[in-house]
Motif scaffolding. Structure first.
Motif, short mmCIF file in Angstrom:
data_model
loop_
_atom_site.label_atom_id
_atom_site.label_comp_id
_atom_site.label_asym_id
_atom_site.label_seq_id
_atom_site.Cartn_x
_atom_site.Cartn_y
_atom_site.Cartn_z
N TRP A 1 0.79 -1.11 -0.03
CA TRP A 1 -0.05 -0.04 0.03
C TRP A 1 0.70 1.34 -0.11
O TRP A 1 1.83 1.38 0.55
CB TRP A 1 -1.01 0.03 1.18
CG TRP A 1 -2.15 -0.69 1.27
CD1 TRP A 1 -2.36 -2.08 1.36
CD2 TRP A 1 -3.43 -0.19 0.36
NE1 TRP A 1 -3.61 -2.28 1.23
CE2 TRP A 1 -4.42 -1.24 0.32
CE3 TRP A 1 -3.66 0.95 -0.05
CZ2 TRP A 1 -5.85 -1.15 0.06
CZ3 TRP A 1 -5.04 1.14 -0.68
CH2 TRP A 1 -5.94 0.02 -0.59
N ILE A 2 0.23 2.39 -0.78
CA ILE A 2 0.90 3.73 -0.41
C ILE A 2 -0.35 4.42 0.04
O ILE A 2 -1.32 4.59 -0.53
CB ILE A 2 1.29 4.28 -2.00
CG1 ILE A 2 2.18 3.24 -2.70
CG2 ILE A 2 1.95 5.58 -1.92
CD1 ILE A 2 2.34 3.62 -4.19
N VAL A 3 -0.04 5.32 1.08
CA VAL A 3 -0.93 6.14 1.76
C VAL A 3 -0.43 7.53 1.64
O VAL A 3 0.77 7.80 1.73
CB VAL A 3 -1.09 5.71 3.30
CG1 VAL A 3 -1.74 6.84 4.01
CG2 VAL A 3 -1.71 4.52 3.48
N MET A 4 -1.47 8.28 0.94
CA MET A 4 -0.86 9.90 0.82
C MET A 4 -1.84 10.55 0.90
O MET A 4 -3.15 10.57 0.87
CB MET A 4 -0.19 9.90 -0.45
CG MET A 4 -1.03 9.57 -1.89
SD MET A 4 -0.07 9.47 -3.26
CE MET A 4 -1.32 8.65 -4.49
N GLY A 5 -1.73 11.96 1.08
CA GLY A 5 -2.65 13.00 1.20
C GLY A 5 -2.17 14.36 2.20
O GLY A 5 -1.16 14.15 2.66
N ASP A 6 -3.17 15.05 2.15
CA ASP A 6 -3.05 16.00 3.01
C ASP A 6 -3.54 15.81 4.44
O ASP A 6 -4.95 15.70 4.63
CB ASP A 6 -3.60 17.53 2.69
CG ASP A 6 -3.88 18.69 3.49
OD1 ASP A 6 -3.07 18.56 4.63
OD2 ASP A 6 -4.43 19.65 3.21
N LEU A 7 -2.67 15.53 5.47
CA LEU A 7 -3.09 14.82 6.67
C LEU A 7 -3.20 15.97 7.83
O LEU A 7 -3.84 15.63 8.90
CB LEU A 7 -2.29 14.03 7.12
CG LEU A 7 -1.82 12.71 6.13
CD1 LEU A 7 -1.12 11.49 6.73
CD2 LEU A 7 -2.96 12.27 5.60
N ASN A 8 -2.97 17.34 7.43
CA ASN A 8 -3.26 18.38 8.17
C ASN A 8 -2.55 18.11 9.57
O ASN A 8 -3.14 18.52 10.72
CB ASN A 8 -4.69 18.60 8.56
CG ASN A 8 -5.14 19.57 7.34
OD1 ASN A 8 -4.58 20.77 7.27
ND2 ASN A 8 -6.28 19.38 6.96
N ALA A 9 -1.43 17.44 9.69
CA ALA A 9 -0.73 16.98 10.83
C ALA A 9 0.80 16.89 10.27
O ALA A 9 1.20 16.45 9.25
CB ALA A 9 -1.15 15.77 11.22
N THR A 10 1.68 17.16 11.37
CA THR A 10 3.18 17.26 11.12
C THR A 10 3.55 15.72 11.63
O THR A 10 3.07 14.84 12.16
CB THR A 10 3.74 18.36 11.93
OG1 THR A 10 3.34 18.20 13.38
CG2 THR A 10 3.32 19.58 11.36
N PRO A 11 5.03 15.56 11.20
CA PRO A 11 5.41 14.20 11.27
C PRO A 11 5.40 13.98 12.91
O PRO A 11 5.38 12.59 13.38
CB PRO A 11 6.76 14.34 10.62
CG PRO A 11 6.66 15.47 9.75
CD PRO A 11 5.87 16.39 9.97
N ASP A 12 5.54 14.77 13.85
CA ASP A 12 5.75 14.30 15.26
C ASP A 12 4.48 14.11 15.74
O ASP A 12 4.30 14.43 17.15
CB ASP A 12 6.61 15.43 15.77
CG ASP A 12 6.07 16.78 15.65
OD1 ASP A 12 5.26 17.23 14.84
OD2 ASP A 12 6.89 17.71 16.31
#
Length: 247
Positions: A162-173
């Protein structure tokens, strides 16, 4: 087998953006997508008029996804573009980020807006199948963001790459991203590649809220944030994020 994937928040055409409104920048947005040269592009905030324009500009791509308001055409789409060639679409679904993912228009938890994910099953010409999920998390509801990640993690569990992508409105931490990495997904684009949201300032070092994550079967060949300004024009209030992957 290689697959080049990209995610791009297009910024909806109804936003009162003045000199950065959709009619002014739509050609720049197309040029930015063309430069990505991606097999699969996940788009967010796409309204029906934008979708019609993109279909005309990208005849070699199949574009799928439904409107979040009614499960047909109304409201924003989390569309997925797939280039005709090595990969073809077997099937696709749009699901709602809520306790009732099959109900169009449903709003999840403390979210401010209806949010969706589009899932596509792609088949390579050699018979290999992979999955791509494109989504746009809520911008305000912290519970909704975390619960959305838990839903996504459940949807992509299993043996399929799977590839999951998008605007998650959240930073990596943040907790929503930690929930995804704890589920076995990993970042395809280095954090040091730069920010993705800039609010039409053109900043390249603001927050990274647009992400591409992959399951363990994928090898990341390269990942980057595109800061391309066609003819000096900002194509959106987000920068596209892209990754080249192999199996």
């Amino acid at each position: 087998m290689k697959l080049r994937a990209a995610t791009f928040n297009l910024r909806n055409s109804s936003a009162p953006d003045g000199d950065n409104a959709w009619p002014v920048r739509k050609q720049a947005a197309v040029a930015a997508i063309e430069l990505l040269d991606a097999d699969v592009v996940g788009l967010q905030e796409v309204l029906p008029d934008q979708l019609g324009y993109l279909r005309l500009q990208f005849p070699k791509y199949e574009i799928v996804g439904v409107g979040r308001d009614d499960g047909q055409s109304a409201g924003e789409h989390a569309s997925i573009m797939v280039r005709t060639g090595d990969w073809r679409i077997d099937r696709f679904e749009t699901r709602w980020l809520s306790d009732d993912p099959g109900t169009p228009g449903s709003v999840g938890w403390d979210a401010d807006l209806t949010r969706v994910a589009t899932l596509v099953w792609l088949r390579h010409r050699n018979g290999t199948t992979v999955g791509v999920l494109n989504t746009h998390y809520d911008h305000a509801g912290e519970v909704a963001q975390l619960q959305s990640s838990r839903l996504v993690a459940k949807w992509v569990a299993g043996d399929l790459p799977w590839i999951v992508m998008g605007d998650l409105n959240a930073t990596p931490d943040s907790p929503p991203l930690k929930a995804l990495t704890d589920a076995g997904l990993r970042y395809a684009v280095p954090i040091e590649a730069g920010g993705s949201w800039h609010d039409f300032t053109g900043a390249e070092d603001d927050d990274r809220i647009d992400h591409i994550l992959v399951g363990p079967a994928w090898t990341v060949v390269e990942g980057a944030v595109s800061h391309f300004r066609p003819n000096g024009r900002l194509p959106s209030d987000h920068w596209p994020v892209m990754a080249t992957l192999s199996l």
